[in-house]
Design a protein around this motif. Sequence first.
Motif, PDB file in Angstrom:
ATOM      1  N   SER A   1     -29.398  -5.339   5.309  1.00  0.00           N
ATOM      2  CA  SER A   1     -30.128  -4.236   4.691  1.00  0.00           C
ATOM      3  C   SER A   1     -30.096  -4.279   3.169  1.00  0.00           C
ATOM      4  N   VAL A   2     -28.976  -4.743   2.592  1.00  0.00           N
ATOM      5  CA  VAL A   2     -28.819  -4.654   1.136  1.00  0.00           C
ATOM      6  C   VAL A   2     -28.973  -5.982   0.413  1.00  0.00           C
ATOM      7  N   ASN A   3     -28.850  -7.097   1.141  1.00  0.00           N
ATOM      8  CA  ASN A   3     -29.066  -8.430   0.551  1.00  0.00           C
ATOM      9  C   ASN A   3     -29.837  -9.286   1.546  1.00  0.00           C
ATOM     10  N   ASN A   4     -30.971  -8.780   1.941  1.00  0.00           N
ATOM     11  CA  ASN A   4     -31.773  -9.404   2.987  1.00  0.00           C
ATOM     12  C   ASN A   4     -32.236 -10.795   2.569  1.00  0.00           C
ATOM     13  N   SER A   5     -32.096 -11.748   3.489  1.00  0.00           N
ATOM     14  CA  SER A   5     -32.539 -13.119   3.244  1.00  0.00           C
ATOM     15  C   SER A   5     -32.982 -13.710   4.570  1.00  0.00           C
ATOM     16  N   GLU A   6     -33.564 -14.885   4.520  1.00  0.00           N
ATOM     17  CA  GLU A   6     -33.958 -15.542   5.767  1.00  0.00           C
ATOM     18  C   GLU A   6     -32.746 -15.758   6.668  1.00  0.00           C
TER      19      GLU A   6
ATOM     20  N   GLN B   1     -32.146 -14.162  10.324  1.00  0.00           N
ATOM     21  CA  GLN B   1     -31.977 -15.060  11.470  1.00  0.00           C
ATOM     22  C   GLN B   1     -30.729 -14.689  12.273  1.00  0.00           C
ATOM     23  N   VAL B   2     -29.612 -14.518  11.569  1.00  0.00           N
ATOM     24  CA  VAL B   2     -28.350 -14.221  12.248  1.00  0.00           C
ATOM     25  C   VAL B   2     -28.393 -12.840  12.893  1.00  0.00           C
ATOM     26  N   TYR B   3     -28.934 -11.877  12.161  1.00  0.00           N
ATOM     27  CA  TYR B   3     -29.014 -10.513  12.689  1.00  0.00           C
ATOM     28  C   TYR B   3     -29.906 -10.467  13.929  1.00  0.00           C
ATOM     29  N   THR B   4     -31.052 -11.123  13.851  1.00  0.00           N
ATOM     30  CA  THR B   4     -31.984 -11.148  14.981  1.00  0.00           C
ATOM     31  C   THR B   4     -31.354 -11.829  16.194  1.00  0.00           C
TER      32      THR B   4
ATOM     33  N   SER C   1     -34.449  -3.090  21.129  1.00  0.00           N
ATOM     34  CA  SER C   1     -33.668  -3.488  19.959  1.00  0.00           C
ATOM     35  C   SER C   1     -34.414  -4.548  19.150  1.00  0.00           C
ATOM     36  N   GLU C   2     -34.990  -5.509  19.843  1.00  0.00           N
ATOM     37  CA  GLU C   2     -35.754  -6.582  19.184  1.00  0.00           C
ATOM     38  C   GLU C   2     -36.980  -6.018  18.467  1.00  0.00           C
ATOM     39  N   LEU C   3     -37.696  -5.126  19.135  1.00  0.00           N
ATOM     40  CA  LEU C   3     -38.916  -4.550  18.559  1.00  0.00           C
ATOM     41  C   LEU C   3     -38.603  -3.693  17.333  1.00  0.00           C
ATOM     42  N   SER C   4     -37.530  -2.912  17.400  1.00  0.00           N
ATOM     43  CA  SER C   4     -37.156  -2.064  16.266  1.00  0.00           C
ATOM     44  C   SER C   4     -36.796  -2.910  15.051  1.00  0.00           C
ATOM     45  N   ASN C   5     -36.089  -3.995  15.294  1.00  0.00           N
ATOM     46  CA  ASN C   5     -35.742  -4.904  14.204  1.00  0.00           C
ATOM     47  C   ASN C   5     -36.998  -5.535  13.606  1.00  0.00           C
ATOM     48  N   ASN C   6     -37.934  -5.932  14.454  1.00  0.00           N
ATOM     49  CA  ASN C   6     -39.189  -6.528  13.963  1.00  0.00           C
ATOM     50  C   ASN C   6     -39.997  -5.514  13.156  1.00  0.00           C
ATOM     51  N   PHE C   7     -40.017  -4.279  13.626  1.00  0.00           N
ATOM     52  CA  PHE C   7     -40.734  -3.215  12.910  1.00  0.00           C
ATOM     53  C   PHE C   7     -40.183  -3.081  11.491  1.00  0.00           C
ATOM     54  N   SER C   8     -38.866  -3.005  11.384  1.00  0.00           N
ATOM     55  CA  SER C   8     -38.215  -2.847  10.087  1.00  0.00           C
ATOM     56  C   SER C   8     -38.465  -4.047   9.184  1.00  0.00           C
ATOM     57  N   GLN C   9     -38.384  -5.246   9.754  1.00  0.00           N
ATOM     58  CA  GLN C   9     -38.580  -6.454   8.959  1.00  0.00           C
ATOM     59  C   GLN C   9     -40.023  -6.581   8.490  1.00  0.00           C
ATOM     60  N   ASN C  10     -40.966  -6.246   9.351  1.00  0.00           N
ATOM     61  CA  ASN C  10     -42.386  -6.267   8.953  1.00  0.00           C
ATOM     62  C   ASN C  10     -42.633  -5.338   7.775  1.00  0.00           C
ATOM     63  N   LEU C  11     -42.009  -4.177   7.814  1.00  0.00           N
ATOM     64  CA  LEU C  11     -42.189  -3.190   6.756  1.00  0.00           C
ATOM     65  C   LEU C  11     -41.589  -3.688   5.449  1.00  0.00           C
ATOM     66  N   LEU C  12     -40.395  -4.265   5.531  1.00  0.00           N
ATOM     67  CA  LEU C  12     -39.746  -4.801   4.337  1.00  0.00           C
ATOM     68  C   LEU C  12     -40.557  -5.950   3.750  1.00  0.00           C
TER      69      LEU C  12
ATOM     70  N   SER D   1     -34.186  -7.595  -2.406  1.00  0.00           N
ATOM     71  CA  SER D   1     -33.513  -7.977  -1.167  1.00  0.00           C
ATOM     72  C   SER D   1     -32.985  -6.778  -0.379  1.00  0.00           C
ATOM     73  N   LYS D   2     -33.208  -5.583  -0.904  1.00  0.00           N
ATOM     74  CA  LYS D   2     -32.684  -4.374  -0.257  1.00  0.00           C
ATOM     75  C   LYS D   2     -33.825  -3.594   0.371  1.00  0.00           C
ATOM     76  N   ARG D   3     -33.616  -3.118   1.599  1.00  0.00           N
ATOM     77  CA  ARG D   3     -34.672  -2.305   2.214  1.00  0.00           C
ATOM     78  C   ARG D   3     -34.751  -0.966   1.511  1.00  0.00           C
ATOM     79  N   GLY D   4     -35.925  -0.347   1.560  1.00  0.00           N
ATOM     80  CA  GLY D   4     -36.160   0.888   0.825  1.00  0.00           C
ATOM     81  C   GLY D   4     -35.393   2.068   1.386  1.00  0.00           C
ATOM     82  N   GLY D   5     -35.417   3.179   0.633  1.00  0.00           N
ATOM     83  CA  GLY D   5     -34.801   4.400   1.106  1.00  0.00           C
ATOM     84  C   GLY D   5     -33.353   4.528   0.685  1.00  0.00           C
ATOM     85  N   ALA D   6     -32.676   5.466   1.313  1.00  0.00           N
ATOM     86  CA  ALA D   6     -31.267   5.721   1.028  1.00  0.00           C
ATOM     87  C   ALA D   6     -30.577   6.071   2.339  1.00  0.00           C
ATOM     88  N   TRP D   7     -29.308   5.696   2.454  1.00  0.00           N
ATOM     89  CA  TRP D   7     -28.607   5.971   3.702  1.00  0.00           C
ATOM     90  C   TRP D   7     -27.095   5.897   3.496  1.00  0.00           C
TER      91      TRP D   7
END
Length: 650
Positions: free
Chosen positions: A66-71, A75-78, A150-161, A388-394
């Motif tokens: 989420s905070v240092n997103n890279s390929e 890959q590992v998260y997916t 779980s796979e679809l939610s991750n893809n949704f987030s990655q597409n948005l980023l 490299s960080k997804r938007g928003g705050a959490w």
Amino acid sequence: MAKFLKFDCNLENFILQLRQHLDDNNKKIDNLLKQEKKTYANFVKPLEMMDEYLEQFFTPLSHLNSVNNSEKTQQVYTESLPLITEYSTQLLQNIDIYNAYKKILQNEITSLNVEQKRVLELNILHFELSGAHLDKKTKQRLQEINIKKSELSNNFSQNLLDATNAYEYIITDEADIEGVPQSEIKNAKFEEDGVTKYKFTLQMPSYIAYMTYGKNRAIREELYRAYVSRAPQNAKIIDELLALRNEMSQLLGFKNYAELSLATKMAKDEKSVLGFLENLLHDSIPQAKNELQELQNIAPHKLKSHDTSYYAEILKKAQYDIDEEEYRPYFEQKNVVEGMFLFLNKLFCITCKQVDEELWHEKAYAYDVYENNILKARIYLDLEARESKRGGAWMHNWQTHCSDEKGNQQLASAFVVCNFPPSSDTNPSLLRHDDVVTLFHETGHTLHHILSEVNENEVSGVNGVEWDAVEFPSQFLENFVYEPQVLKMFAKHYETNEIISDEMINKLVRSKNFLSAMGMLRQLEFSLFDFKLHTKVYQGDEVQNLLDSIRNKTALIKPPKYNKFQNGFAHIFSGGYAAGYYSYKWAEVLSADTFYAVVDENIFNSPIAKQYQNIILHRGGSQSMQKLYHALMGRDANTSQLLRLNGIKK
């Protein structure tokens, strides 16, 4: 044993280590099930701690992604998600564990404490909501659904980023940046082929800056169009997710996903939620229409969606003589953080001391938290925007306060992540007041987690708290950012150290509820859309048609057809708010009521503030929020305080 874990994530070996961790857990589960006489101490507690240790291992990866997103992190998260999901689903469908929990509750009902009973009751409920009591074929299908979701939610987030990072709008005419804050102009400015240019993106600080201050209406529309039409491929993911959620609900014996969602919430039923939202809508519409008319009166043309932020800023200046840019020098990021810590010290006797620790980024910091001079927790702040960080705050919890199997105390830790303007050696991070509100909000979540005194990790901190109550502590804390005596603790000019003036504070307080009824309608639109979307299966154009039908009541300015807001609605398609977005308003009733009780007692001399610390923060999820709230206030929450907080007159 060290009090706090060292942040580390070996991406190269993570999957191998995860598989080993899950294999070890499965062997431990088999051994625990072989015990003839199962008790809370020899069966439930070891299972609890297994879950805690797995979460501690996995969290650095999800955080890094989420905070240092890279390929590599992607890959590992997916790759890890199906492993985690399969393990969790099998665990929650294990009929032997389910039966053991029920038997232990029955056998030890008189000797278990409140926390232990709550752990067993919630686990039994979660087992039933996972289909533990169902036949093998149904459980297999539920497992398939969970993995796919779980796979679809991750893809949704990655597409948005990816879509957010891919877009940029280059401005070469300096007339088009006139009025944009100097701090944002500095961030946007670059040289190319000897020409000075300005790059605006869909990252929040950049996007908000131009939509609020950019004079060129065509550019505002272009940025708006890019923002609300991001990730069109997510439309297909939405269809799949909705179908899977509905199938899962019916397999578990619920008529729809909304009903399933409410099984673990404060709200009793669909009627309660929709009635709550419709009543707020009814009370807010008259004032919202008046607010829009005021906005329209100053615009030289009919207002469209990409105009509202720009003309709202002009109207705000005219009505309150307030310019948000004048405030930013008083909200330098480090000063705000230090001032917030000072406020928490006065309100709750909390002290935060920075510690030297190597983290995932040079702009991330660690602090040890002491309550009444006793070391209680560690928090990690990562507050600045970057690609490299997804938007928003959490807030994301890492360790949870609890006692382990041997009775040793484990302290809590958590991450606070925001996307504030980046700082540099020559350009400090100057925040908008809204950013300060965001920081206090996420810190409110953090305090709820780290100040827990509960010994069972599954109901400690934010764990076990009903989803429609989880925003209560965050909203409670953010409300103090408009209180003069709180503001003066940290709002000082970063160059002169001049404390913010009473006049500036008065303007800020008076402008607090500027266009608040319109803002209420926007949140109610999201809430109604989310909840109704999960009352039956909507597919394809039906999703947009539902949103349009709700907007007929809530959207006083009709959005353009290209606005596909749903494709970016991460809260419900890649977060945990599906059929639960209403929770923000539901919890805001609790927070507004408690906040005014504290303010009316003069904040720092408030007995209710101390009761809040002892009852809400210290007890975490050990009891239902309904019981805790009654223990705090001695009554149900007063819903009219929410309208008061928003300056909406019935």
